[in-house]
Scaffold this active site. Structure first.
Site, PDB file in Angstrom:
ATOM      1  N   LYS A 183      36.476  43.649  40.518  1.00 33.19           N
ATOM      2  CA  LYS A 183      35.974  44.862  41.183  1.00 33.19           C
ATOM      3  C   LYS A 183      36.298  46.081  40.325  1.00 33.19           C
ATOM      4  O   LYS A 183      37.434  46.530  40.255  1.00 33.19           O
ATOM      5  CB  LYS A 183      36.591  45.059  42.572  1.00 33.19           C
ATOM      6  N   GLU A 257      49.785  47.435  37.873  1.00 32.62           N
ATOM      7  CA  GLU A 257      49.964  48.363  36.739  1.00 32.62           C
ATOM      8  C   GLU A 257      49.605  49.740  37.271  1.00 32.62           C
ATOM      9  O   GLU A 257      48.426  50.031  37.497  1.00 32.62           O
ATOM     10  CB  GLU A 257      49.018  47.987  35.582  1.00 32.62           C
ATOM     11  N   CYS A 291      47.360  56.263  31.886  1.00 33.11           N
ATOM     12  CA  CYS A 291      48.608  56.001  32.608  1.00 33.11           C
ATOM     13  C   CYS A 291      49.808  56.239  31.712  1.00 33.11           C
ATOM     14  O   CYS A 291      50.857  56.656  32.176  1.00 33.11           O
ATOM     15  CB  CYS A 291      48.610  54.565  33.102  1.00 33.11           C
ATOM     16  N   GLU A 390      51.794  62.758  38.874  1.00 33.74           N
ATOM     17  CA  GLU A 390      50.888  62.340  37.806  1.00 33.74           C
ATOM     18  C   GLU A 390      49.614  63.178  37.920  1.00 33.74           C
ATOM     19  O   GLU A 390      48.923  63.126  38.943  1.00 33.74           O
ATOM     20  CB  GLU A 390      50.546  60.853  37.951  1.00 33.74           C
TER      21      GLU A 390
HETATM   22  P1  NAD Z   1      42.814  54.019  42.279  1.00 33.97           P
HETATM   23  O1  NAD Z   1      44.087  53.432  42.749  1.00 33.97           O
HETATM   24  O2  NAD Z   1      42.179  55.072  43.077  1.00 33.97           O
HETATM   25  O3  NAD Z   1      41.706  52.878  42.132  1.00 33.97           O
HETATM   26  C1  NAD Z   1      41.873  51.773  41.305  1.00 33.97           C
HETATM   27  C2  NAD Z   1      40.993  50.653  41.800  1.00 33.97           C
HETATM   28  O4  NAD Z   1      41.456  50.217  43.070  1.00 33.97           O
HETATM   29  C3  NAD Z   1      39.536  51.058  42.001  1.00 33.97           C
HETATM   30  O5  NAD Z   1      38.697  49.980  41.640  1.00 33.97           O
HETATM   31  C4  NAD Z   1      39.491  51.309  43.494  1.00 33.97           C
HETATM   32  O6  NAD Z   1      38.201  51.190  44.048  1.00 33.97           O
HETATM   33  C5  NAD Z   1      40.404  50.223  43.989  1.00 33.97           C
HETATM   34  N1  NAD Z   1      40.960  50.441  45.327  1.00 33.97           N
HETATM   35  C6  NAD Z   1      41.269  51.616  45.923  1.00 33.97           C
HETATM   36  N2  NAD Z   1      41.762  51.391  47.167  1.00 33.97           N
HETATM   37  C7  NAD Z   1      41.771  50.048  47.341  1.00 33.97           C
HETATM   38  C8  NAD Z   1      42.161  49.198  48.419  1.00 33.97           C
HETATM   39  N3  NAD Z   1      42.640  49.679  49.570  1.00 33.97           N
HETATM   40  N4  NAD Z   1      42.042  47.873  48.258  1.00 33.97           N
HETATM   41  C9  NAD Z   1      41.575  47.354  47.100  1.00 33.97           C
HETATM   42  N5  NAD Z   1      41.162  48.108  46.066  1.00 33.97           N
HETATM   43  C10 NAD Z   1      41.269  49.438  46.172  1.00 33.97           C
HETATM   44  O7  NAD Z   1      43.081  54.466  40.785  1.00 33.97           O
HETATM   45  P2  NAD Z   1      42.083  55.244  39.821  1.00 33.97           P
HETATM   46  O8  NAD Z   1      42.018  56.649  40.288  1.00 33.97           O
HETATM   47  O9  NAD Z   1      40.821  54.455  39.675  1.00 33.97           O
HETATM   48  O10 NAD Z   1      42.866  55.141  38.431  1.00 33.97           O
HETATM   49  C11 NAD Z   1      43.807  56.059  38.030  1.00 33.97           C
HETATM   50  C12 NAD Z   1      45.196  55.497  38.250  1.00 33.97           C
HETATM   51  O11 NAD Z   1      45.338  54.259  37.551  1.00 33.97           O
HETATM   52  C13 NAD Z   1      46.268  56.389  37.692  1.00 33.97           C
HETATM   53  O12 NAD Z   1      47.331  56.498  38.598  1.00 33.97           O
HETATM   54  C14 NAD Z   1      46.718  55.667  36.441  1.00 33.97           C
HETATM   55  O13 NAD Z   1      48.023  55.952  36.045  1.00 33.97           O
HETATM   56  C15 NAD Z   1      46.559  54.244  36.837  1.00 33.97           C
HETATM   57  N6  NAD Z   1      46.463  53.398  35.639  1.00 33.97           N
HETATM   58  C16 NAD Z   1      47.519  52.591  35.330  1.00 33.97           C
HETATM   59  C17 NAD Z   1      47.484  51.800  34.175  1.00 33.97           C
HETATM   60  C18 NAD Z   1      48.635  50.911  33.800  1.00 33.97           C
HETATM   61  O14 NAD Z   1      48.450  50.023  32.977  1.00 33.97           O
HETATM   62  N7  NAD Z   1      49.834  51.108  34.347  1.00 33.97           N
HETATM   63  C19 NAD Z   1      46.352  51.853  33.355  1.00 33.97           C
HETATM   64  C20 NAD Z   1      45.304  52.700  33.706  1.00 33.97           C
HETATM   65  C21 NAD Z   1      45.359  53.461  34.867  1.00 33.97           C
END
Ligand code: NAD
Length: 497
Positions: A183, A257, A291, A390
């Site tokens: 997804k 992550e 991130c 963040e």
């Molecule tokens: P997000 O948490 O909003 O969404 C990430 C994914 O999760 C999306 O596909 C979203 O649709 C899905 N999602 C959201 N709610 C959900 C639920 N209740 N159940 C299942 N899936 C759900 O994050 P974002 O805004 O897309 O990405 C940015 C974040 O990702 C930042 O906090 C960043 O630090 C983190 N990030 C971490 C890493 C790492 O390796 N640690 C790498 C890249 C990004």
């Protein structure tokens, strides 16, 4: 001013279960080009029934298909074809990725898609070399431990580097014999939808499936589905909590992550030019949306004014603009809402006694896209919200420190623990500081340098579990212990006088 679209995207994108479109059933969501704000495609959201189609396809491919039992040589051959597909279609995929993310096309070509292709080679090579274990503690018996695939993996990806991050998960899950449902983020479905369609041409039916839609609808239906055996998630910390609860309800393993607020610690003993290059890359690469960004820049007080001055001078010359232009260094942010959130931190910093050093504004001269100028603030204390939250944009927060003790205390004073950066040419300082960092990764005298064989992940609210060679093997496999007599000793007899 308006910028050309990188590519004409498909009018609609949806899910793909075993090579066929899923039934959708949810809302229609707009996909925008961040450089112009224009609506460029429509995402057909997958509801719970559509998610069920994808999970059912993955389940059938795992329970009754050939993939989990395939010999390593045959699986490696398929993984190599996946890699080749990415290389052969890299330009189209990079342009689709650019269209939904606004990431700079040059960076997508040079970093993201080379890495995406390599992810498949990396795990193909890994499984070619990995072997089981054999024990013989009790004479006459042999015990072996083999690693077997787990089942159906739910792979959930964020919007900031969709293909580069998702291919790590896809390649790892599939290499160890699992099947998967991916997804992507609802904001950035374009390149991954095309990639999954391409990969489905060389993978056995149902091995890789795709669902699209918002987290609360499609993502929640996926992680709650009883047909899922493990969940690999990259995204925000709050979402990570929700996902781990769902995984807990179903008692399936998950890796998370999550976010970061990484300290970039610059000592007076550092090579100042290199540290400056690294600090700029650390906060402004990938349009500042990463991130592992070195977003809290801690500078030893004796060099603070000089370093910050040189940072501001260089950052002021960063070229912000058209993601397609070869010379662009920062493109637009991913969405209008995200741009507004990033810029809202300027007022927040000032309310906490901080001072704006540069930027903090929209780049309206670049048209309707979500451009902002590179931004830097200095704050009086690490308790300021801009030092704790963040921000996930091209927004640097500076803090001075007087001693290594103080630098370590500030660096660790955060809910996050993804990465720490240390810049110094004084070996005892480097060794001492690197051991004190409460983070999953410590980079010394270098910006981001990912070694795929090593674990990557965070302490504290930055995550649970690790990605990387052996870490992925541990996550995407179950250990099975088999004991068999080699020279069967007589058994103790019950019921015999
Ligand atoms: P997000 O948490 O909003 O969404 C990430 C994914 O999760 C999306 O596909 C979203 O649709 C899905 N999602 C959201 N709610 C959900 C639920 N209740 N159940 C299942 N899936 C759900 O994050 P974002 O805004 O897309 O990405 C940015 C974040 O990702 C930042 O906090 C960043 O630090 C983190 N990030 C971490 C890493 C790492 O390796 N640690 C790498 C890249 C990004």
């Amino acid at each position: 001013m308006s910028f050309d679209l990188p590519i004409a995207p498909p009018a609609q994108v949806g899910g793909l279960a075993a090579g066929r479109a899923t039934s959708g059933g949810g809302d229609e969501l707009p996909v925008f080009y961040p450089a112009t704000g224009a609506r460029i495609s429509t995402l057909i959201e997958d509801d719970a029934a559509a998610v069920d189609q994808a999970v059912t396809a993955a389940r059938a491919a795992f329970d009754r298909g050939t993939w989990p039992g395939l010999g390593v040589l045959q699986r490696v051959e398929v993984l190599e074809r996946c890699r080749q597909i990415i290389l052969d279609n890299a330009e189209e995929l990079a342009r689709l990725e650019c269209a939904a993310t606004g990431l700079v096309l040059r960076e997508l070509r040079e970093r993201h898609f080379k890495r995406a292709a390599y992810n498949f080679r990396f795990f193909a090579e890994y499984i070619s070399q990995s072997a089981g274990q054999r024990y013989d503690q009790t004479p006459g018996y042999m015990t072996t431990v083999s690693r077997v695939s787990v089942g159906v993996a739910a792979l959930i990806a964020p919007w900031n580097a969709p293909v580069a991050l998702a291919t790590m998960k896809i390649a790892a899950a599939l290499s160890f014999g699992n099947t998967a449902v991916l997804k992507p983020s609802e904001q950035t479905p374009l390149a991954l939808a095309r990639l999954v369609a391409l990969l489905q041409e060389v993978l056995p039916e149902g091995v890789l499936n795709l669902v699209n839609g918002r987290g609360a609808v499609t993502g929640a239906a996926l992680v709650d589905h009883p047909g899922i055996d493990l969940v690999s998630f990259t995204g925000g910390t709050q979402t990570g909590r929700t996902i781990m609860s769902a995984a807990g309800r179903n008692l399936v393993p998950c890796t998370l992550e999550l976010g970061g607020k990484s300290a970039n610690i610059i000592f007076a003993s550092a090579d100042q030019e290199r540290a400056l290059d690294g600090a700029l890359l650390g906060i402004f690469s990938n349009n500042g949306q990463q991130c592992l960004a070195g977003s809290r820049i801690l500078v030893e007080r004796s060099i603070f004014d000089d370093f910050v001055g040189r940072f501001v001078e260089r950052a002021g010359r960063i070229r912000v603009g058209d993601p397609l232009a070869e010379t662009t260094e920062i493109g637009p942010l991913a969405s209008a809402a995200h741009r507004d959130r990033v810029l809202s931190f300027v007022d927040i910093a000032q309310a906490d006694g901080g001072a704006l050093l540069m930027g903090g504004t929209r780049r309206d001269d670049l048209g309707e896209g979500y451009f902002v100028s590179p931004t830097a603030v200095t704050v009086p204390s690490n308790s300021a919200r801009v030092a704790q939250d963040e921000i996930f944009g091209p927004f640097a927060t500076f803090l001075p420190f007087d001693s290594a003790d103080e630098a370590a205390a500030i660096a660790n004073d955060t809910q996050f623990g993804l990465v720490s950066y240390i810049w110094s040419d004084h070996l005892p300082t480097v060794m001492d500081m690197s051991e004190r960092m409460r983070s999953g990764v410590v980079w010394v005298n270098t910006p981001m340098m990912r070694e795929l064989r090593a674990p990557f992940g965070g302490f504290k609210s930055s995550g649970v579990g690790r990605e990387g060679g052996a870490s992925c093997e541990a996550f995407y496999t179950e250990e099975r212990t088999l004991t068999i007599p080699t020279r069967p000793p007589p058994l103790r007899k019950l019921g015999v006088e």
